[in-house]
Scaffold this active site. Sequence first.
Site, short mmCIF file in Angstrom:
data_model
loop_
_atom_site.label_atom_id
_atom_site.label_comp_id
_atom_site.label_asym_id
_atom_site.label_seq_id
_atom_site.Cartn_x
_atom_site.Cartn_y
_atom_site.Cartn_z
N GLU A 44 -5.46 1.07 2.75
CA GLU A 44 -4.71 1.09 3.99
C GLU A 44 -5.60 0.25 5.12
O GLU A 44 -6.85 0.64 5.12
CB GLU A 44 -4.08 2.34 5.12
N CYS A 53 -1.02 -3.80 0.30
CA CYS A 53 -0.69 -3.73 -0.87
C CYS A 53 -1.04 -3.14 -2.15
O CYS A 53 -2.08 -4.32 -2.67
CB CYS A 53 1.03 -4.13 -1.48
N GLU A 55 0.38 -3.56 -5.10
CA GLU A 55 0.38 -5.11 -6.09
C GLU A 55 -0.37 -6.28 -6.22
O GLU A 55 -1.19 -6.83 -6.88
CB GLU A 55 1.78 -5.87 -5.96
N CYS A 90 7.54 -5.12 -1.98
CA CYS A 90 7.54 -5.72 -0.31
C CYS A 90 7.58 -7.13 -0.73
O CYS A 90 7.76 -8.14 -1.58
CB CYS A 90 6.72 -5.21 0.75
N CYS A 93 5.03 -9.28 -1.59
CA CYS A 93 4.05 -8.84 -2.94
C CYS A 93 5.20 -9.22 -4.28
O CYS A 93 4.65 -10.57 -4.74
CB CYS A 93 4.60 -7.74 -3.08
#
Length: 137
Positions: A44, A53, A55, A90, A93
Amino acid sequence: VTGDELMARALATAARAYAPYSGLRVGAAVLTAGGAVHAGANVENASYGSSLCAERAAVAAMVAADPADREIRAVAIAVADPAAGPCFPCGACRQVLHEFGCRDVLVRRDGAVARHALVALLPHPFGPHDLPPETGG
Ligand code: ZN
Protein backbone atom coordinates in the site's frame (compact mmCIF):
# COMPACT_ATOMS: atom_id res chain seq x y z
CA VAL A 1 3.15 -28.37 -5.94
CA THR A 2 -0.30 -29.06 -4.52
CA GLY A 3 -3.03 -26.50 -4.00
CA ASP A 4 -2.44 -26.69 -0.27
CA GLU A 5 1.28 -26.03 -0.75
CA LEU A 6 0.60 -23.08 -3.03
CA MET A 7 -1.87 -21.68 -0.51
CA ALA A 8 0.66 -22.12 2.31
CA ARG A 9 3.14 -20.03 0.33
CA ALA A 10 0.52 -17.32 -0.22
CA LEU A 11 -0.37 -17.31 3.46
CA ALA A 12 3.27 -17.05 4.55
CA THR A 13 3.72 -14.11 2.20
CA ALA A 14 0.55 -12.38 3.43
CA ALA A 15 2.15 -12.04 6.85
CA ARG A 16 4.80 -9.80 5.29
CA ALA A 17 2.43 -7.49 3.39
CA TYR A 18 2.75 -3.73 3.71
CA ALA A 19 -0.82 -2.70 4.49
CA PRO A 20 -0.73 0.07 7.12
CA TYR A 21 -3.84 1.80 5.72
CA SER A 22 -6.39 -0.95 5.12
CA GLY A 23 -4.96 -3.55 7.48
CA LEU A 24 -5.86 -6.13 4.82
CA ARG A 25 -2.66 -8.15 4.45
CA VAL A 26 -2.82 -10.29 1.32
CA GLY A 27 -0.39 -12.77 -0.15
CA ALA A 28 -0.46 -14.42 -3.56
CA ALA A 29 1.57 -17.26 -5.04
CA VAL A 30 1.61 -18.19 -8.71
CA LEU A 31 2.52 -21.64 -9.99
CA THR A 32 4.03 -21.65 -13.46
CA ALA A 33 3.88 -24.29 -16.16
CA GLY A 34 7.54 -24.99 -15.41
CA GLY A 35 6.71 -25.76 -11.79
CA ALA A 36 8.14 -22.59 -10.27
CA VAL A 37 6.35 -20.69 -7.52
CA HIS A 38 6.59 -16.92 -7.18
CA ALA A 39 4.97 -15.00 -4.36
CA GLY A 40 3.98 -11.42 -3.72
CA ALA A 41 2.26 -9.34 -1.06
CA ASN A 42 0.18 -6.20 -1.32
CA VAL A 43 2.12 -2.95 -1.07
CA GLU A 44 0.00 0.00 0.00
CA ASN A 45 0.93 3.65 -0.31
CA ALA A 46 -0.03 6.93 1.39
CA SER A 47 -1.18 7.93 -2.09
CA TYR A 48 -3.81 5.19 -2.13
CA GLY A 49 -3.99 4.90 -5.90
CA SER A 50 -0.32 3.93 -5.99
CA SER A 51 -0.99 0.73 -4.03
CA LEU A 52 -0.20 -2.65 -5.58
CA CYS A 53 -2.14 -5.87 -5.12
CA ALA A 54 -0.48 -9.10 -4.02
CA GLU A 55 -1.43 -10.88 -7.24
CA ARG A 56 0.29 -8.33 -9.46
CA ALA A 57 3.31 -8.31 -7.14
CA ALA A 58 3.56 -12.09 -7.61
CA VAL A 59 3.25 -11.73 -11.37
CA ALA A 60 6.01 -9.10 -11.37
CA ALA A 61 8.28 -11.49 -9.46
CA MET A 62 7.51 -14.22 -12.00
CA VAL A 63 8.29 -11.96 -14.95
CA ALA A 64 11.57 -10.84 -13.40
CA ALA A 65 12.61 -14.41 -12.59
CA ASP A 66 12.51 -16.27 -15.91
CA PRO A 67 11.33 -15.05 -19.34
CA ALA A 68 11.01 -18.69 -20.48
CA ASP A 69 8.56 -19.67 -17.74
CA ARG A 70 5.73 -17.17 -17.70
CA GLU A 71 2.65 -19.33 -18.15
CA ILE A 72 0.58 -19.42 -14.96
CA ARG A 73 -1.18 -22.65 -14.06
CA ALA A 74 -2.72 -21.39 -10.85
CA VAL A 75 -2.67 -18.55 -8.36
CA ALA A 76 -3.41 -18.91 -4.64
CA ILE A 77 -4.61 -15.90 -2.69
CA ALA A 78 -4.62 -15.70 1.10
CA VAL A 79 -5.44 -13.08 3.73
CA ALA A 80 -3.28 -13.07 6.85
CA ASP A 81 -6.29 -12.76 9.14
CA PRO A 82 -7.51 -16.35 9.73
CA ALA A 83 -11.06 -15.07 10.27
CA ALA A 84 -11.20 -13.46 6.82
CA GLY A 85 -13.44 -14.89 4.14
CA PRO A 86 -12.24 -15.91 0.68
CA CYS A 87 -10.30 -13.16 -1.10
CA PHE A 88 -10.81 -13.10 -4.84
CA PRO A 89 -8.61 -11.06 -7.19
CA CYS A 90 -9.81 -7.56 -8.10
CA GLY A 91 -10.76 -6.80 -11.69
CA ALA A 92 -7.34 -5.43 -12.62
CA CYS A 93 -5.61 -8.53 -11.26
CA ARG A 94 -7.98 -10.87 -13.10
CA GLN A 95 -6.96 -9.09 -16.29
CA VAL A 96 -3.24 -9.38 -15.50
CA LEU A 97 -3.57 -13.06 -14.58
CA HIS A 98 -5.37 -13.70 -17.87
CA GLU A 99 -2.47 -12.12 -19.76
CA PHE A 100 -0.27 -15.00 -18.61
CA GLY A 101 -2.77 -17.78 -19.26
CA CYS A 102 -3.79 -18.38 -15.66
CA ARG A 103 -6.22 -21.28 -15.38
CA ASP A 104 -7.14 -21.65 -11.73
CA VAL A 105 -7.70 -19.25 -8.85
CA LEU A 106 -7.38 -20.77 -5.38
CA VAL A 107 -8.91 -19.04 -2.37
CA ARG A 108 -9.34 -20.07 1.26
CA ARG A 109 -12.83 -20.88 2.40
CA ASP A 110 -13.42 -22.18 5.92
CA GLY A 111 -9.82 -23.31 6.21
CA ALA A 112 -9.89 -25.28 2.97
CA VAL A 113 -8.71 -24.47 -0.55
CA ALA A 114 -11.47 -23.68 -3.03
CA ARG A 115 -10.57 -23.77 -6.72
CA HIS A 116 -12.23 -21.57 -9.35
CA ALA A 117 -11.54 -21.30 -13.06
CA LEU A 118 -10.29 -17.83 -13.98
CA VAL A 119 -12.55 -17.89 -17.05
CA ALA A 120 -15.52 -18.11 -14.69
CA LEU A 121 -14.31 -15.03 -12.82
CA LEU A 122 -13.45 -13.11 -15.99
CA PRO A 123 -15.81 -14.18 -18.77
CA HIS A 124 -15.16 -12.91 -22.29
CA PRO A 125 -11.70 -11.59 -21.40
CA PHE A 126 -9.71 -9.17 -23.48
CA GLY A 127 -6.25 -10.54 -24.18
CA PRO A 128 -3.20 -10.43 -26.41
CA HIS A 129 -5.07 -12.22 -29.19
CA ASP A 130 -7.60 -9.41 -29.39
CA LEU A 131 -4.92 -7.03 -30.65
CA PRO A 132 -3.90 -6.77 -34.29
CA PRO A 133 -1.22 -9.36 -35.17
CA GLU A 134 1.47 -6.76 -35.70
CA THR A 135 1.08 -5.38 -32.18
CA GLY A 136 0.63 -8.31 -29.85
CA GLY A 137 -1.77 -11.01 -31.00
ZN1 ZN B 1 -5.88 -6.69 -7.51
